[in-house]
Design an enzyme around this catalytic site. Structure first.
Site, PDB file in Angstrom:
ATOM      1  CG  ASP A 227       2.487   9.965  -2.959  1.00  0.00           C
ATOM      2  OD1 ASP A 227       3.108   9.062  -2.356  1.00  0.00           O
ATOM      3  OD2 ASP A 227       2.893  10.487  -4.005  1.00  0.00           O
TER       4      ASP A 227
ATOM      5  CG  HIS B 262      -1.298   8.500  -6.845  1.00  0.00           C
ATOM      6  ND1 HIS B 262      -0.648   7.772  -5.870  1.00  0.00           N
ATOM      7  CD2 HIS B 262      -0.466   9.546  -7.136  1.00  0.00           C
ATOM      8  CE1 HIS B 262       0.506   8.353  -5.577  1.00  0.00           C
ATOM      9  NE2 HIS B 262       0.640   9.423  -6.339  1.00  0.00           N
TER      10      HIS B 262
ATOM     11  CG  HIS C  34      -1.161  13.210  -3.735  1.00  0.00           C
ATOM     12  ND1 HIS C  34      -0.233  14.202  -3.500  1.00  0.00           N
ATOM     13  CD2 HIS C  34      -0.580  12.342  -4.594  1.00  0.00           C
ATOM     14  CE1 HIS C  34       0.865  13.946  -4.211  1.00  0.00           C
ATOM     15  NE2 HIS C  34       0.679  12.822  -4.878  1.00  0.00           N
TER      16      HIS C  34
ATOM     17  CG  HIS D 197       1.468  11.699  -9.290  1.00  0.00           C
ATOM     18  ND1 HIS D 197       1.374  12.275  -8.047  1.00  0.00           N
ATOM     19  CD2 HIS D 197       0.703  12.479 -10.119  1.00  0.00           C
ATOM     20  CE1 HIS D 197       0.594  13.336  -8.111  1.00  0.00           C
ATOM     21  NE2 HIS D 197       0.173  13.480  -9.352  1.00  0.00           N
TER      22      HIS D 197
ATOM     23  CG  ASP E 182       6.495   9.204  -7.866  1.00  0.00           C
ATOM     24  OD1 ASP E 182       5.435   9.583  -8.401  1.00  0.00           O
ATOM     25  OD2 ASP E 182       6.745   9.418  -6.660  1.00  0.00           O
ATOM     26  CG  HIS E 183       3.160   6.433  -6.958  1.00  0.00           C
ATOM     27  ND1 HIS E 183       2.919   5.996  -5.682  1.00  0.00           N
ATOM     28  CD2 HIS E 183       3.714   7.663  -6.828  1.00  0.00           C
ATOM     29  CE1 HIS E 183       3.301   6.931  -4.813  1.00  0.00           C
ATOM     30  NE2 HIS E 183       3.786   7.947  -5.508  1.00  0.00           N
TER      31      HIS E 183
ATOM     32  CG  HIS F  10       7.198   9.703  -1.309  1.00  0.00           C
ATOM     33  ND1 HIS F  10       8.159   9.848  -2.283  1.00  0.00           N
ATOM     34  CD2 HIS F  10       6.005   9.676  -1.959  1.00  0.00           C
ATOM     35  CE1 HIS F  10       7.576   9.927  -3.475  1.00  0.00           C
ATOM     36  NE2 HIS F  10       6.270   9.813  -3.300  1.00  0.00           N
TER      37      HIS F  10
END
Length: 255
Positions: free
Chosen positions: A130, A52, A108, A54, A56-57, A168
Site C-alpha cells: 500500500d 505490512h 503508510h 494490516h 487485509d494483508h 488495491h
C-alpha cells in the site's frame, strides 16, 4: 513465471507468482482465495511475502502457512503472524529461485517493506503493498509525509519497465483526482480511457509500470513546477518538496 492478481474483499489484489509447479503469494489477507488458486493451478505454495501488518494483508497467513508449510517473510519492525523470517533494508531472499531485494518504504505504516526483483526474460517486478498505487499512494497512517515522499522517490527511481504490483484496485478513482490536477495531460487522458475499458470488462488495471506512474501519478510528480503551482493554489504554505507532497496527500484525503 506467471503473474496473477487474485481479487479479494472489495478491492484487494493478492499477487501470485508461479512456474507451473511452485508458487509464492504476496499479502494474503484471505486464505480462501489462495487455496482456490493453488488447487485450480495444481501448484505448491512455497512462500508467503508480507509487506505490512494490516489485516487485509495478513489475515490468511497463518492458515496458509499451517496447511502448506510455506515459508513466511515479513517486515522486521511490525507485528506479524509468527513464525516468520523478518526482513529489513538490504535483505535479499530467493523464493522460487528468484532474487528479491527488500526495501524499507515507511509512510503508510512505520515498518512497511517492498520486494523488487526480476525473472529471466521478463520485466522487473515490484510488490509494493500500500505504498504506491496506480495513480495514487497509501494514506499516512503511521509514517510522515517526509518518509512517504522518500519512499515513493526511491520506487520512482526503479527501471521504467518495472511492473508495479500494488495491493488495491484504486486506479480509476486515482485517475479522477489526477485529471482534476492535470486535465490536459495526454498520458492521463489515455490511461483513463484504457482503465475504464478494462474495468467495464471486469479486468484488473494492474500491474502498472514505473514509467506509466511517473507520467500519470500525481504523487510521483510533485517535483514538477506545474504540479507545484497547482498544489500551491490549494495550500499556499506548501513551500518545499515535503510541504507540497503533504498538501497533495491532504487534498486527496478530502477529494
Amino acid at each position: 513465471m506467471t503473474l496473477l492478481p487474485l481479487p479479494a474483499f472489495n478491492d484487494n489484489y493478492l499477487w501470485m507468482l508461479h512456474d507451473g509447479q511452485r508458487a509464492l503469494v504476496v499479502d494474503p489477507g484471505d486464505e480462501r482465495v489462495v487455496f482456490e488458486a493453488i488447487q485450480r493451478l495444481g501448484v505448491k505454495l512455497d512462500a508467503i511475502l508480507v509487506t505490512h501488518h494490516h489485516a487485509d494483508h495478513t489475515g490468511g497467513v497463518a492458515a496458509l502457512r499451517d496447511a502448506t508449510g510455506a515459508q513466511v517473510f515479513g517486515p522486521k519492525h511490525e507485528t506479524m503472524p509468527e513464525p516468520l523470517t523478518r526482513l529489513g533494508e538490504g535483505d535479499v531472499i530467493s523464493p522460487l529461485g528468484l532474487s528479491l531485494q527488500v526495501f524499507e518504504v515507511p509512510g503508510h505504516t512505520a515498518g512497511h517493506i517492498a520486494y523488487f526483483g526480476q525473472t529471466d526474460g521478463q520485466a522487473p517486478l515490484l510488490f509494493c503493498g500500500d505504498t504506491l498505487f496506480s495513480a495514487g499512494c497509501g494514506r499516512l497512517f503511521e509514517g510522515s509525509p517526509a518518509q512517504m515522499l522518500s519512499s515513493l522517490s526511491r520506487l520512482a527511481a526503479l527501471p521504467d519497465d518495472t511492473r508495479v504490483c500494488c495491493a488495491h484496485e484504486y486506479t480509476a478513482s486515482g485517475l479522477v483526482f489526477a485529471r482534476m490536477l492535470e486535465p490536459d495531460n495526454p498520458a492521463l487522458i489515455k490511461r483513463q480511457a484504457e482503465v475504464a475499458a478494462l474495468r467495464r470488462q471486469h479486468q484488473p488495471s494492474l500491474p502498472s509500470t514505473i514509467g506509466l506512474e511517473k507520467a500519470t501519478n500525481p504523487f510521483l510528480r510533485t517535483h514538477l513546477p506545474e504540479m507545484v503551482s497547482v498544489v500551491r493554489r490549494f495550500d499556499p504554505a506548501a513551500l518545499d518538496p515535503v510541504g507540497v507532497f503533504a498538501a497533495l496527500r491532504t487534498w486527496k484525503n478530502q477529494f
